[in-house]
Design an enzyme around this catalytic site. Structure first.
Site, PDB file in Angstrom:
ATOM      1  N   GLY A 128       0.774  -1.241   0.000  1.00 39.66           N
ATOM      2  CA  GLY A 128       0.000   0.000   0.000  1.00 39.66           C
ATOM      3  C   GLY A 128       0.802   1.285   0.000  1.00 39.66           C
ATOM      4  O   GLY A 128       0.224   2.364   0.104  1.00 39.66           O
ATOM      5  N   SER A 129       2.122   1.195  -0.138  1.00 44.13           N
ATOM      6  CA  SER A 129       2.948   2.425  -0.144  1.00 44.13           C
ATOM      7  C   SER A 129       2.480   3.376  -1.232  1.00 44.13           C
ATOM      8  O   SER A 129       2.267   4.565  -0.991  1.00 44.13           O
ATOM      9  CB  SER A 129       4.418   2.094  -0.418  1.00 44.13           C
ATOM     10  OG  SER A 129       4.839   1.038   0.377  1.00 44.13           O
ATOM     11  N   ASP A 148      -4.965  -6.785  -4.933  1.00 44.11           N
ATOM     12  CA  ASP A 148      -3.848  -7.730  -4.824  1.00 44.11           C
ATOM     13  C   ASP A 148      -4.415  -9.137  -4.822  1.00 44.11           C
ATOM     14  O   ASP A 148      -5.628  -9.326  -4.741  1.00 44.11           O
ATOM     15  CB  ASP A 148      -2.968  -7.449  -3.601  1.00 44.11           C
ATOM     16  CG  ASP A 148      -1.501  -7.717  -3.929  1.00 44.11           C
ATOM     17  OD1 ASP A 148      -0.731  -6.771  -4.066  1.00 44.11           O
ATOM     18  OD2 ASP A 148      -1.132  -8.899  -4.089  1.00 44.11           O
ATOM     19  N   CYS A 246      11.022  -3.056  -8.728  1.00 46.86           N
ATOM     20  CA  CYS A 246      12.203  -2.730  -7.916  1.00 46.86           C
ATOM     21  C   CYS A 246      13.303  -3.729  -8.261  1.00 46.86           C
ATOM     22  O   CYS A 246      13.923  -4.313  -7.377  1.00 46.86           O
ATOM     23  CB  CYS A 246      11.877  -2.707  -6.436  1.00 46.86           C
ATOM     24  SG  CYS A 246      11.224  -4.241  -5.817  1.00 46.86           S
TER      25      CYS A 246
END
Lengths: 320, 143
Positions: A128-129, A148, A246
């Site tokens: 949730g960032s 998700d 990432c």
């Protein structure tokens, strides 16, 4: 205690796979510096949650508790924080006035060109960032569908959305690859922050480095290709999608966008220019030519800004 | 199971929050009742999205829940609705003790009270007259 040169070298050999280092040396500018940063824990960075609190008040309060804050040049509510105790032990953290988030991970929501009132889909949202950052940029207006696939990940997502005081979110749990067939809703913005091999995040935990294998990268690539196409199919004409990971392997990044461009004629790669040092996306890899516009996508390396490693691509859908 | 509170039902909740806490629900947000006990706030746009086929897990922000002692505000409910009644102001040490899970030996009227430190709302506690029982969620406590 600092490591001796011998100790450092042994640790490096233990943590990094030779095959990975050889591959990475074909696109990383300074491998020694890259390795040195990867073996160091990243700085503590926070995002001040302006949905709940005034930025200056939170900054003053943290400074009065002995923390030193340095604003990130590319995100005016992101800060590098130094202090004797972890910032996660403060009132500001437990009350949701700040959120621990790596500086590079603040880039994808910034690339979405968000405005109040939009309908946004965050396809792979947990923990949730970025969902909560999107809500912050939109001032808690409009709607975010935060999706998700696993219940364990949904729990973390739910908890963070609550702590950060986000009202405009619906949490859903479906396999993102199947979502276009399950709903007729189309979105103004879509974020596909895809599951990945996580090399960019390995500064916190070396497990992704130890687990790195070319076949693992390719397995993620297959999933990412399906997710990026699904995300694009859920986008309205004229809308914007951001794809991010990432990790730094070209197969999980430029190859995924190349796949989208080859399979969706109305997809266009858009440029953007965050205020940090980055490398342009690759347009050639080991003899294979890729779309020229992939140079508009960005690669963020850990040793350039002292962040995680990240890849971000901004995609537009042409009007019909 | 989600139900949007409209008209009389919404006004009844607003009245109870006003009486119990001197709190007001922002007019631009919708009130949703989830699983019969949980009151949540969300935007109008969020309620217009076709989500039935997407296995919805939750909508908006939990602001309060119905209990046998009346309505209990969540931390975020207190922060968003900014109650003016039943406030207990804490010192910094007491605030940290609260978010670590400690009860407080403070006299307050019986029932739910709102804990506050220097403009920060810390959610609800249950006053027994002579002390306040800690209701700070375990997963958010500072350990």
């Amino acid at each position: 205690m600092a490591l001796s040169e011998d100790g450092y070298s042994k640790l490096k050999d233990e943590v990094f796979k030779k095959e990975m280092l050889e591959k990475y040396s074909d696109f990383i500018d300074d491998m020694d510096l890259f390795i040195a940063y990867m073996m160091e824990y990243p700085p503590q960075t926070v995002r001040v949650n302006t949905l709940k609190a005034d930025l200056e008040i939170v900054v003053e309060s943290l400074e009065s508790q002995g923390f030193k804050l340095e604003r990130l040049p590319w995100c005016n509510y992101g800060f590098k924080v130094e202090g004797e105790m972890p910032v996660s032990k403060t009132l500001e953290h437990t009350l949701g006035y700040i959120y621990l988030q790596d500086g590079a991970s603040m880039i994808p929501p910034l690339a979405l060109d968000l405005k109040p009132g939009l309908n946004v889909l965050d396809l792979c949202a947990a923990p949730g960032s970025k969902t909560t950052q999107i809500a912050q940029i939109m001032g808690n207006s409009g709607c975010i569908v935060a999706n998700d696939v696993k219940i364990s990940r949904i729990k973390a997502l739910t908890s963070n959305i609550q702590r950060l005081g986000v009202v405009n979110t619906i949490i859903t749990m479906v396999d993102g690859r199947r979502m276009p067939r399950r709903t007729s809703t189309r979105f103004d913005r879509v974020l596909v922050d895809a599951p990945c091999s996580g090399i960019g995040e390995a500064r916190r935990n070396w497990a992704p480095l130890r687990q790195w294998a070319q076949r693992r990268v390719e397995s993620y690539m297959r999933l990412q290709r399906m997710l990026v196409v699904a995300g694009f199919d859920l986008l309205k004409p004229g809308g914007i999608m951001v794809y991010s990971t990432c990790t730094l392997d070209p197969e999980e990044n430029e190859f995924v966008i190349q796949h989208l461009i080859e399979n969706r004629r109305d997809a266009v790669i858009l440029g953007f220019n965050p205020n940090l040092r980055y490398e342009k996306g690759l347009t050639e890899w080991h003899g294979r030519s890729l779309h020229n516009d992939l140079s508009k996508t960005i690669r963020v390396y850990p040793h350039h800004n002292d962040t995680q490693g990240f890849y971000v691509a901004k995609i537009g859908r042409e009007e019909a | 199971m989600i139900k949007v509170l409209k008209g009389r039902e919404r006004r009844a909740l607003e009245q109870r929050l006003k009486v119990q806490y001197g709190a007001k629900i922002p007019e631009n947000l919708e009130v949703v009742l989830q699983s019969k006990k949980e009151f949540r706030l969300t935007t109008r746009e969020a309620l217009q999205v076709d989500i039935e086929s997407l296995n919805p897990q939750g909508v908006g922000l939990k602001i309060a829940k119905e209990t046998k002692h009346g309505i209990m505000l969540s931390i975020e409910g207190a922060q968003l609705l900014k109650p003016e009644a039943k406030i207990v102001n804490l010192s910094l040490d007491q605030a940290y003790s609260w978010v670590r899970g400690g009860n407080l030996d403070i006299k307050a009227p019986e029932g739910y009270v709102i804990l506050k430190y220097d403009g920060y709302y810390l959610g609800c506690g249950l006053s027994r007259g002579e002390h306040i029982k800690n209701l700070y969620p375990k997963h958010r406590r500072i350990v």
